[in-house]
Scaffold this motif. Structure first.
Motif, PDB file in Angstrom:
ATOM      1  N   PHE A  80       0.831  -1.207   0.000  1.00 51.04           N
ATOM      2  CA  PHE A  80       0.000   0.000   0.000  1.00 51.04           C
ATOM      3  C   PHE A  80       0.866   1.257   0.000  1.00 51.04           C
ATOM      4  CE2 PHE A  80      -2.177   3.468   2.143  1.00 51.04           C
ATOM      5  CZ  PHE A  80      -3.386   3.515   1.473  1.00 51.04           C
ATOM      6  N   LEU A  81       1.907   1.287   0.837  1.00 50.73           N
ATOM      7  CA  LEU A  81       2.764   2.474   0.922  1.00 50.73           C
ATOM      8  C   LEU A  81       3.484   2.749  -0.396  1.00 50.73           C
ATOM      9  CD1 LEU A  81       4.356   2.239   4.494  1.00 50.73           C
ATOM     10  CD2 LEU A  81       2.494   3.707   3.714  1.00 50.73           C
ATOM     11  N   TRP A  82       3.842   1.702  -1.135  1.00 49.12           N
ATOM     12  CA  TRP A  82       4.508   1.911  -2.420  1.00 49.12           C
ATOM     13  C   TRP A  82       3.604   2.697  -3.361  1.00 49.12           C
ATOM     14  CZ3 TRP A  82       4.092   1.030  -7.627  1.00 49.12           C
ATOM     15  CH2 TRP A  82       5.275   1.085  -8.369  1.00 49.12           C
ATOM     16  N   PHE A  83       2.359   2.265  -3.471  1.00 43.40           N
ATOM     17  CA  PHE A  83       1.423   2.959  -4.360  1.00 43.40           C
ATOM     18  C   PHE A  83       1.043   4.327  -3.801  1.00 43.40           C
ATOM     19  CE2 PHE A  83       0.757  -1.458  -5.717  1.00 43.40           C
ATOM     20  CZ  PHE A  83       0.844  -1.304  -7.097  1.00 43.40           C
ATOM     21  N   TRP A  84       0.869   4.439  -2.489  1.00 38.40           N
ATOM     22  CA  TRP A  84       0.474   5.708  -1.883  1.00 38.40           C
ATOM     23  C   TRP A  84       1.577   6.761  -2.045  1.00 38.40           C
ATOM     24  CZ3 TRP A  84      -3.711   8.165  -0.466  1.00 38.40           C
ATOM     25  CH2 TRP A  84      -3.586   9.300   0.329  1.00 38.40           C
TER      26      TRP A  84
END
Length: 359
Positions: free
Chosen positions: A270-274
């Motif tokens: 999630f953090l990669w995309f966010w």
């Protein structure tokens, strides 16, 4: 679980006076809330289970768990992608020879909760700087003009004070605006630095982590190599050293299960995309901000959209007289003042500026 996340509720408070913009809030509100929530999720062991469970002969399980948690575990990278029929007990785990087989140690899981909290602090830092520098100027200027219902006498007094403020401080507010632009730039620098930091934290795996996960979902089952199992292994090895009966050191090979990595792998996907989303929007916003600073016609267009009820010629008069700092403060006021009152104020300000020129 609601008690655990209760401390995050304070970040959801809506400010009475807007002193920034949506992209700025994406950093210090949305991203900070996400990172703090993930940090609490990782630390809430009682809701997830033990972070590590290790098995080895002749060593108490509690001691083995503590030892392997502190001194790290390892996997064999060439055995991460286990296939049916291979002599692999679990992906990344099998017998190995010291000095011959490649070994990858995993120590990050001790620090995930602290790193997430540390990142949240840095995402809030530009907001803290701007709030300190801003010093409540916008709130002081609007007074009660953000209320649609206000007495005519009070409204007239407030508008007169604002007109006098801009006429006496004309061309003296560039420093105020430049500080805000600096904080916007720091937001962009911070998110790029955070991506680089996480890539270093995960041994160079984070930069391609999201794309690797997407590729993994599109592969055929027999060809898949799970990147999440490579970065966040659920089964690892741990070597325990103890003295044997004769005084020699015995190496005991243990098998460890890391159930917490089931959560960690989803968090970092999630953090990669966010972070990619936030970085892209922040970069585009810097292009927008550059256009605002460099192109006066663009400032005129934005000011007209903010004061749609005001006659075009009055807005043009103000835009010609104002420098970037004056324009920025006026634009900030337009976000907070009732549109009808803002129209009357802009008209009064345009007449005041015309009168100053004639004199």
């Amino acid at each position: 679980m609601f008690d655990v996340f209760g401390s995050v509720k304070g970040l959801l408070k809506i400010d009475d006076v807007c002193i920034d913009n949506n992209i700025f809030r994406l950093h210090y509100k949305a991203t900070v809330i996400i990172l703090v929530a993930f940090s609490l999720l990782v630390t809430a062991r009682q809701y997830i289970g033990d972070p590590i469970d290790c098995i080895v002969d002749d060593v108490p399980l509690s001691i083995m768990d503590t030892y392997c948690w502190i001194y790290s575990t390892f996997t064999l990278p060439d055995r991460v992608n286990g296939r049916v029929g291979q002599d692999v007990v679990q992906p990344g785990v099998r017998s190995h020879v010291d000095g011959e087989d490649e070994v990858k140690y995993h120590k990050y899981y001790q620090w995930v909760c602290f790193v997430l909290l540390f990142q949240a602090m840095f995402f809030y830092l530009p907001r803290y700087m701007w709030k300190s520098w801003e010093g409540g100027r916008v709130k002081m200027l609007i007074l009660d003009l953000n209320c649609p219902i206000i007495s005519e006498e009070c409204k007239a007094d407030r508008k007169k004070l604002l007109v006098d403020y801009f006429s006496t401080n004309l061309h003296l507010q560039n420093f105020y605006a430049n500080r805000f632009f600096l904080c916007e730039f720091l937001n962009f620098v911070n998110v790029i630095a955070q991506i680089c930091f996480m890539d270093h934290f995960l041994d160079g795996e984070f930069s391609t982590y999201g794309t690797d996960v997407l590729k993994f979902t599109e592969m055929e089952p027999e060809e898949r190599g799970d990147p999440m199992a490579r970065v966040f292994p659920k089964v690892t090895k741990c070597t325990f050293h103890k003295y044997g009966p004769s005084g020699s050191i015995q190496k005991l090979d243990g098998l460890c299960v890391l159930p917490l990595n089931i959560v960690n792998e989803k968090i970092y996907v999630f953090l990669w995309f966010w972070f990619l989303f936030v970085a892209a929007l922040s970069g585009l916003h810097l292009v927008y901000r550059t256009a605002v600073v460099v192109v006066p016609e663009f400032r005129l267009l934005l000011l007209r959209s903010r004061s749609r009820l005001t006659p075009k010629d009055e807005v043009e008069t103000i835009n010609k007289k104002f420098q970037i700092g004056d324009w920025f403060v006026l634009y900030q006021l337009g976000k907070n003042i009732d549109p009808l009152i803002f129209k009357e104020f802009v008209s009064s300000l345009a007449k005041k500026l015309d009168g100053m020129e004639s004199v």
